[in-house]
Design a protein around this motif. Structure first.
Motif, PDB file in Angstrom:
ATOM      1  N   VAL A   8      96.998  21.606 -33.619  1.00  0.00           N
ATOM      2  CA  VAL A   8      95.556  21.504 -33.409  1.00  0.00           C
ATOM      3  C   VAL A   8      94.991  20.536 -34.439  1.00  0.00           C
ATOM      4  O   VAL A   8      95.104  20.772 -35.647  1.00  0.00           O
ATOM      5  N   VAL A   9      94.395  19.450 -33.963  1.00  0.00           N
ATOM      6  CA  VAL A   9      93.840  18.427 -34.853  1.00  0.00           C
ATOM      7  C   VAL A   9      92.326  18.435 -34.716  1.00  0.00           C
ATOM      8  O   VAL A   9      91.772  17.935 -33.737  1.00  0.00           O
ATOM      9  N   THR A  38      97.155  13.269 -41.471  1.00  0.00           N
ATOM     10  CA  THR A  38      97.957  14.491 -41.526  1.00  0.00           C
ATOM     11  C   THR A  38      98.562  14.793 -40.161  1.00  0.00           C
ATOM     12  O   THR A  38      99.718  15.224 -40.056  1.00  0.00           O
ATOM     13  N   ALA A  39      97.786  14.557 -39.111  1.00  0.00           N
ATOM     14  CA  ALA A  39      98.278  14.803 -37.757  1.00  0.00           C
ATOM     15  C   ALA A  39      99.502  13.943 -37.451  1.00  0.00           C
ATOM     16  O   ALA A  39     100.515  14.442 -36.930  1.00  0.00           O
ATOM     17  N   LEU A  40      99.443  12.663 -37.779  1.00  0.00           N
ATOM     18  CA  LEU A  40     100.562  11.771 -37.498  1.00  0.00           C
ATOM     19  C   LEU A  40     101.797  12.168 -38.304  1.00  0.00           C
ATOM     20  O   LEU A  40     102.925  12.078 -37.815  1.00  0.00           O
ATOM     21  N   LYS A  41     101.586  12.629 -39.536  1.00  0.00           N
ATOM     22  CA  LYS A  41     102.714  13.080 -40.354  1.00  0.00           C
ATOM     23  C   LYS A  41     103.368  14.313 -39.733  1.00  0.00           C
ATOM     24  O   LYS A  41     104.602  14.409 -39.641  1.00  0.00           O
ATOM     25  N   LEU A  42     102.544  15.266 -39.285  1.00  0.00           N
ATOM     26  CA  LEU A  42     103.085  16.480 -38.667  1.00  0.00           C
ATOM     27  C   LEU A  42     103.753  16.181 -37.333  1.00  0.00           C
ATOM     28  O   LEU A  42     104.742  16.822 -36.964  1.00  0.00           O
ATOM     29  N   ILE A  52      96.479  19.359 -29.426  1.00  0.00           N
ATOM     30  CA  ILE A  52      95.070  19.482 -29.062  1.00  0.00           C
ATOM     31  C   ILE A  52      94.313  18.620 -30.062  1.00  0.00           C
ATOM     32  O   ILE A  52      94.363  18.867 -31.265  1.00  0.00           O
ATOM     33  N   LEU A  53      93.626  17.589 -29.582  1.00  0.00           N
ATOM     34  CA  LEU A  53      93.100  16.539 -30.449  1.00  0.00           C
ATOM     35  C   LEU A  53      91.610  16.314 -30.276  1.00  0.00           C
ATOM     36  O   LEU A  53      91.144  15.981 -29.190  1.00  0.00           O
ATOM     37  N   ASP A  54      90.867  16.483 -31.371  1.00  0.00           N
ATOM     38  CA  ASP A  54      89.453  16.127 -31.376  1.00  0.00           C
ATOM     39  C   ASP A  54      89.335  14.622 -31.584  1.00  0.00           C
ATOM     40  O   ASP A  54      90.128  14.031 -32.332  1.00  0.00           O
ATOM     41  N   LEU A  55      88.377  13.992 -30.936  1.00  0.00           N
ATOM     42  CA  LEU A  55      88.201  12.543 -31.097  1.00  0.00           C
ATOM     43  C   LEU A  55      87.476  12.189 -32.386  1.00  0.00           C
ATOM     44  O   LEU A  55      87.653  11.100 -32.932  1.00  0.00           O
ATOM     45  N   VAL A  79      92.757  16.246 -25.141  1.00  0.00           N
ATOM     46  CA  VAL A  79      91.641  15.787 -25.959  1.00  0.00           C
ATOM     47  C   VAL A  79      90.491  16.777 -25.905  1.00  0.00           C
ATOM     48  O   VAL A  79      90.137  17.273 -24.824  1.00  0.00           O
ATOM     49  N   LEU A  80      89.905  17.069 -27.063  1.00  0.00           N
ATOM     50  CA  LEU A  80      88.658  17.812 -27.120  1.00  0.00           C
ATOM     51  C   LEU A  80      87.538  16.793 -27.211  1.00  0.00           C
ATOM     52  O   LEU A  80      87.575  15.899 -28.051  1.00  0.00           O
ATOM     53  N   SER A  81      86.538  16.915 -26.340  1.00  0.00           N
ATOM     54  CA  SER A  81      85.489  15.903 -26.302  1.00  0.00           C
ATOM     55  C   SER A  81      84.125  16.540 -26.155  1.00  0.00           C
ATOM     56  O   SER A  81      83.947  17.475 -25.375  1.00  0.00           O
ATOM     57  N   ALA A  82      83.164  16.025 -26.898  1.00  0.00           N
ATOM     58  CA  ALA A  82      81.772  16.423 -26.694  1.00  0.00           C
ATOM     59  C   ALA A  82      81.307  15.853 -25.364  1.00  0.00           C
ATOM     60  O   ALA A  82      81.753  14.790 -24.933  1.00  0.00           O
ATOM     61  N   ARG A  83      80.401  16.547 -24.711  1.00  0.00           N
ATOM     62  CA  ARG A  83      79.976  16.180 -23.360  1.00  0.00           C
ATOM     63  C   ARG A  83      79.364  14.779 -23.283  1.00  0.00           C
ATOM     64  O   ARG A  83      79.434  14.106 -22.265  1.00  0.00           O
TER      65      ARG A  83
END
Length: 228
Positions: A8-9, A38-42, A52-55, A79-83
């Motif tokens: 989860v990012v 950190t996400a890319l390292k993990l 699961i990735l927030d923009l 992707v998690l995205s605001a509307r």
């Protein structure tokens, strides 16, 4: 036995506090990152089964994470995205994200999307050559489509359009991706052209073209080949 590992990012603590127990209860192992680096390292060291990735990350745009990741890994990305960030959402999908879900969201919808993405990954690795839904059968090798056993006659372009959507079953495929892959880069912005062909295809494969159940419209984004 530990279930699939999900990265989860997201830099919002409340999102992390919400997702960790919910996903753990659903049988997943959860690891977390609050920024892109950190996400890319993990991603390279922890081998998650899904992301699961927030923009909106503090150190880089989430789309950069997708762009970097797709250079070396096929791991599914939701992707998690605001509307109100539709354009960025579309760009992320075109870069290789598998699906998106809008904030705010319910855990039921998210876990359903996770199951679909993980199932699609397994299916893709297995080399599926036949796709069936609601009486519609697609034989990828023979390039043949039937509805309740009766052949459906599609033009080559119509077939390529259906096959591309079916290849990414239950995931949204953007207008640009469809146009570029079926008709070429010169037609990347011909949305009217695509709508006409979608209408023609629906008239041939849907039980009720006025209420399509298989090829679903994702308003402003693209289309989804629904198997559920």
């Amino acid at each position: 036995m530990t279930g699939p590992r999900i990265l989860v990012v997201d830099d919002e603590p409340q999102i992390q506090r919400f997702l960790r127990p919910a996903l753990t209860a659903a049988g997943y192992e959860v690891i977390e990152a609050a920024d892109g680096a950190t996400a890319l390292k993990l991603l390279a060291t922890a081998a998650p089964d899904l992301v699961i990735l927030d923009l909106g990350l503090p150190d880089m745009d989430g789309k950069e994470v997708v762009r970097n990741l797709r250079g070396w890994s096929p791991v599914p990305v939701i992707v998690l995205s605001a509307r109100d960030r539709e354009t960025e959402k579309i760009e992320a999908l075109d870069l290789g994200a598998d699906d998106y879900i809008e904030k705010p969201f319910g855990i039921g919808e998210l876990t359903a999307r996770i199951r679909t993405a993980l199932r699609h990954r397994t299916t893709s690795e297995g080399g599926e050559t036949r796709i069936s839904v609601d009486g519609l059968a697609i034989d990828v090798v023979k390039r043949r489509i039937t509805r309740d056993g009766v052949p459906v006659h599609l033009t080559p372009k119509e077939y390529d359009l259906v096959l591309l959507l079916a290849k990414y079953a239950d995931r949204v495929v953007t207008h640009r991706t469809l146009l570029t892959n079926v008709w070429g880069p010169a037609h990347a912005d011909d949305l009217h052209y695509l709508r006409v062909f979608i209408g023609q295809v629906r008239s041939k494969i849907e039980r009720d073209p006025t209420d399509p159940r298989i090829i679903r419209t994702e308003p402003g984004v693209g289309y989804r080949f629904a198997t559920q």
